[in-house]
Design a protein around this motif. Structure first.
Motif, PDB file in Angstrom:
ATOM      1  N   VAL A 181      64.812  79.065  18.580  1.00 42.07           N
ATOM      2  CA  VAL A 181      64.441  78.756  17.198  1.00 42.07           C
ATOM      3  C   VAL A 181      63.399  77.634  17.169  1.00 42.07           C
ATOM      4  O   VAL A 181      62.407  77.697  16.423  1.00 42.07           O
ATOM      5  CB  VAL A 181      65.693  78.356  16.386  1.00 42.07           C
ATOM      6  CG1 VAL A 181      65.300  77.850  15.001  1.00 42.07           C
ATOM      7  CG2 VAL A 181      66.631  79.547  16.260  1.00 42.07           C
ATOM      8  N   TRP A 182      63.597  76.600  17.985  1.00 42.38           N
ATOM      9  CA  TRP A 182      62.652  75.481  17.977  1.00 42.38           C
ATOM     10  C   TRP A 182      61.271  75.930  18.443  1.00 42.38           C
ATOM     11  O   TRP A 182      60.250  75.566  17.845  1.00 42.38           O
ATOM     12  CB  TRP A 182      63.167  74.354  18.881  1.00 42.38           C
ATOM     13  CG  TRP A 182      62.320  73.114  18.747  1.00 42.38           C
ATOM     14  CD1 TRP A 182      62.493  72.091  17.873  1.00 42.38           C
ATOM     15  CD2 TRP A 182      61.151  72.804  19.517  1.00 42.38           C
ATOM     16  NE1 TRP A 182      61.516  71.152  18.029  1.00 42.38           N
ATOM     17  CE2 TRP A 182      60.673  71.565  19.034  1.00 42.38           C
ATOM     18  CE3 TRP A 182      60.479  73.433  20.557  1.00 42.38           C
ATOM     19  CZ2 TRP A 182      59.531  70.951  19.565  1.00 42.38           C
ATOM     20  CZ3 TRP A 182      59.339  72.832  21.076  1.00 42.38           C
ATOM     21  CH2 TRP A 182      58.873  71.603  20.594  1.00 42.38           C
ATOM     22  N   LEU A 183      61.204  76.727  19.487  1.00 44.22           N
ATOM     23  CA  LEU A 183      59.920  77.201  20.012  1.00 44.22           C
ATOM     24  C   LEU A 183      59.202  78.099  19.007  1.00 44.22           C
ATOM     25  O   LEU A 183      57.975  78.093  18.911  1.00 44.22           O
ATOM     26  CB  LEU A 183      60.134  77.940  21.328  1.00 44.22           C
ATOM     27  CG  LEU A 183      60.419  77.043  22.528  1.00 44.22           C
ATOM     28  CD1 LEU A 183      60.994  77.850  23.688  1.00 44.22           C
ATOM     29  CD2 LEU A 183      59.139  76.313  22.965  1.00 44.22           C
ATOM     30  N   SER A 184      59.984  78.869  18.271  1.00 41.05           N
ATOM     31  CA  SER A 184      59.380  79.716  17.254  1.00 41.05           C
ATOM     32  C   SER A 184      58.677  78.864  16.200  1.00 41.05           C
ATOM     33  O   SER A 184      57.561  79.177  15.756  1.00 41.05           O
ATOM     34  CB  SER A 184      60.455  80.588  16.602  1.00 41.05           C
ATOM     35  OG  SER A 184      59.905  81.370  15.560  1.00 41.05           O
ATOM     36  N   THR A 185      59.338  77.755  15.819  1.00 36.88           N
ATOM     37  CA  THR A 185      58.722  76.847  14.846  1.00 36.88           C
ATOM     38  C   THR A 185      57.496  76.170  15.430  1.00 36.88           C
ATOM     39  O   THR A 185      56.460  76.023  14.769  1.00 36.88           O
ATOM     40  CB  THR A 185      59.752  75.785  14.397  1.00 36.88           C
ATOM     41  OG1 THR A 185      60.891  76.440  13.847  1.00 36.88           O
ATOM     42  CG2 THR A 185      59.159  74.851  13.370  1.00 36.88           C
ATOM     43  N   TRP A 186      57.585  75.762  16.681  1.00 32.21           N
ATOM     44  CA  TRP A 186      56.449  75.077  17.330  1.00 32.21           C
ATOM     45  C   TRP A 186      55.244  75.998  17.414  1.00 32.21           C
ATOM     46  O   TRP A 186      54.107  75.583  17.174  1.00 32.21           O
ATOM     47  CB  TRP A 186      56.869  74.616  18.727  1.00 32.21           C
ATOM     48  CG  TRP A 186      55.751  73.876  19.436  1.00 32.21           C
ATOM     49  CD1 TRP A 186      55.413  72.563  19.276  1.00 32.21           C
ATOM     50  CD2 TRP A 186      54.832  74.422  20.374  1.00 32.21           C
ATOM     51  NE1 TRP A 186      54.344  72.242  20.067  1.00 32.21           N
ATOM     52  CE2 TRP A 186      53.959  73.372  20.760  1.00 32.21           C
ATOM     53  CE3 TRP A 186      54.648  75.674  20.944  1.00 32.21           C
ATOM     54  CZ2 TRP A 186      52.920  73.538  21.675  1.00 32.21           C
ATOM     55  CZ3 TRP A 186      53.616  75.858  21.864  1.00 32.21           C
ATOM     56  CH2 TRP A 186      52.774  74.808  22.223  1.00 32.21           C
ATOM     57  N   GLU A 225      74.598  76.370   5.167  1.00 31.83           N
ATOM     58  CA  GLU A 225      73.701  76.834   4.109  1.00 31.83           C
ATOM     59  C   GLU A 225      72.250  76.822   4.581  1.00 31.83           C
ATOM     60  O   GLU A 225      71.501  77.772   4.330  1.00 31.83           O
ATOM     61  CB  GLU A 225      73.860  75.946   2.877  1.00 31.83           C
ATOM     62  CG  GLU A 225      75.232  76.044   2.217  1.00 31.83           C
ATOM     63  CD  GLU A 225      75.362  75.122   1.015  1.00 31.83           C
ATOM     64  OE1 GLU A 225      74.352  74.446   0.696  1.00 31.83           O
ATOM     65  OE2 GLU A 225      76.449  75.065   0.419  1.00 31.83           O
ATOM     66  N   CYS A 226      71.855  75.758   5.278  1.00 30.88           N
ATOM     67  CA  CYS A 226      70.487  75.683   5.795  1.00 30.88           C
ATOM     68  C   CYS A 226      70.233  76.772   6.824  1.00 30.88           C
ATOM     69  O   CYS A 226      69.161  77.380   6.860  1.00 30.88           O
ATOM     70  CB  CYS A 226      70.237  74.316   6.421  1.00 30.88           C
ATOM     71  SG  CYS A 226      70.243  72.941   5.247  1.00 30.88           S
ATOM     72  N   PHE A 232      68.046  78.401  10.948  1.00 30.95           N
ATOM     73  CA  PHE A 232      68.431  77.474  12.003  1.00 30.95           C
ATOM     74  C   PHE A 232      69.538  78.094  12.856  1.00 30.95           C
ATOM     75  O   PHE A 232      70.253  78.998  12.399  1.00 30.95           O
ATOM     76  CB  PHE A 232      68.920  76.148  11.410  1.00 30.95           C
ATOM     77  CG  PHE A 232      67.819  75.261  10.909  1.00 30.95           C
ATOM     78  CD1 PHE A 232      67.042  74.546  11.797  1.00 30.95           C
ATOM     79  CD2 PHE A 232      67.555  75.150   9.554  1.00 30.95           C
ATOM     80  CE1 PHE A 232      66.023  73.719  11.347  1.00 30.95           C
ATOM     81  CE2 PHE A 232      66.534  74.340   9.082  1.00 30.95           C
ATOM     82  CZ  PHE A 232      65.762  73.626   9.974  1.00 30.95           C
ATOM     83  N   PRO A 233      69.744  77.612  14.080  1.00 33.34           N
ATOM     84  CA  PRO A 233      70.843  78.141  14.896  1.00 33.34           C
ATOM     85  C   PRO A 233      72.185  77.824  14.258  1.00 33.34           C
ATOM     86  O   PRO A 233      72.355  76.766  13.644  1.00 33.34           O
ATOM     87  CB  PRO A 233      70.665  77.435  16.245  1.00 33.34           C
ATOM     88  CG  PRO A 233      69.867  76.205  15.931  1.00 33.34           C
ATOM     89  CD  PRO A 233      68.966  76.586  14.798  1.00 33.34           C
TER      90      PRO A 233
END
Length: 290
Positions: A181-186, A225-226, A232-233
């Motif tokens: 998930v973090w890499l996708s955002t980056w 909820e987020c 998010f994971p």
């Protein structure tokens, strides 16, 4: 039908074996004395007694019979389906039909003999009420229907080693998902000219995912909820370097070697631009050659 003081009896035999009058063990078992229009009095079994010795066994013949709340439920013997509710009017007709075919018996007691007379000369409305009272007594005496609940076989408890293995697998899955998930955002936020060393990229990821973990631990409900709204994971976990690099290599097409053998990652957008630039250079070379 088992007689209280004797061997198993057929319903008609049990009814014929009832004794005249006398003192009943309970008031509910006391015979009913009714004067009929022809001018004579009959003594018939109490509804609870008739239910016990004749009506219950007769209605249960060839069936599984139960009580379910205020209903009598039956199914044919040998069937596995849940028993269905029976209409009391239908059962009353079935009981009346069985009583109507009772034969003359020289060995029968007064309750048997008088009941046959009551069927012939009794008031139809009172007779219907008597049969209904008998059916209610059948329901009260019937076993309760309880649907079978399939029992799940309990698996053997995990050993300490197995628990540790499961815990490691869950932890690794959470780390992989957090890195993905973090890499996708980056990738989405990377500047077109940006390239970053592997160690720098991991440091950024570890810091951001560490913040996720703190937020999750402080308020899991808000995090859920987020997670649902923004992807998010579900359970964030900071990945170790080896896990992170394995995910990053797959997401960013591997690491490049730069000056001094420093490995870095190149944002996919940059890689695409370089590819387009190479195509342009090849095209110009072709024109120049022409």
């Amino acid at each position: 039908m088992a007689n209280a003081d004797g061997p198993l009896l057929a319903p008609a035999d049990a009814l014929a074996a009832l004794l005249d009058g006398g003192r009943a063990p309970t008031r509910a078992d006391t015979p009913r004395r009714i004067r009929l229009d022809p001018g004579y009095t009959v003594e018939i079994p109490a509804p609870r007694v008739l239910a016990r010795v004749f009506a219950g066994p007769t209605l249960a013949a060839g069936h599984d019979l139960y009580a379910d709340g205020g209903a009598i439920v039956r199914r044919r013997a040998g069937e596995t389906r849940d028993p269905g509710p029976e209409n009391f009017a239908v059962l009353a007709d079935e009981l009346r039909a069985a009583l109507d075919v009772l034969p003359d018996r020289v060995d029968a007691g007064r309750p048997y003999v008088d009941l046959r007379k009551y069927l012939l000369d009794g008031d139809p409305r009172e007779l219907a009420a008597y049969l209904l009272d008998t059916l209610r007594a059948v329901r009260v005496a019937a076993p309760r229907w309880r649907p079978k609940v399939e029992r799940r076989e309990r698996s053997a408890p995990l050993t300490a080693t197995e628990r540790q293995r499961v815990s490691r697998e869950r932890r690794r899955a959470a780390e992989v998902e957090s890195a993905r998930v973090w890499l996708s955002t980056w990738r989405e936020d990377a500047d077109p000219g940006e390239r970053v060393t592997a160690t720098e990229l991991y440091a950024q990821a570890a810091a951001d995912i560490g913040d996720w973990v703190e937020t999750y631990q402080d308020d899991p409900e808000s995090w859920t909820e987020c997670e649902a709204e923004e992807g998010f994971p579900a359970v964030p976990a900071v990945p170790g370097p080896r896990t992170f690099y394995a995910v990053a290599d797959d997401a960013l097409n591997g690491r490049r070697i730069g000056t001094g053998n420093v490995r870095y990652y190149l944002a996919p957008a940059i890689a695409a631009e370089l590819h387009d630039l190479a195509d342009d250079m090849h095209a110009r070379e072709g024109l120049n050659a022409a």
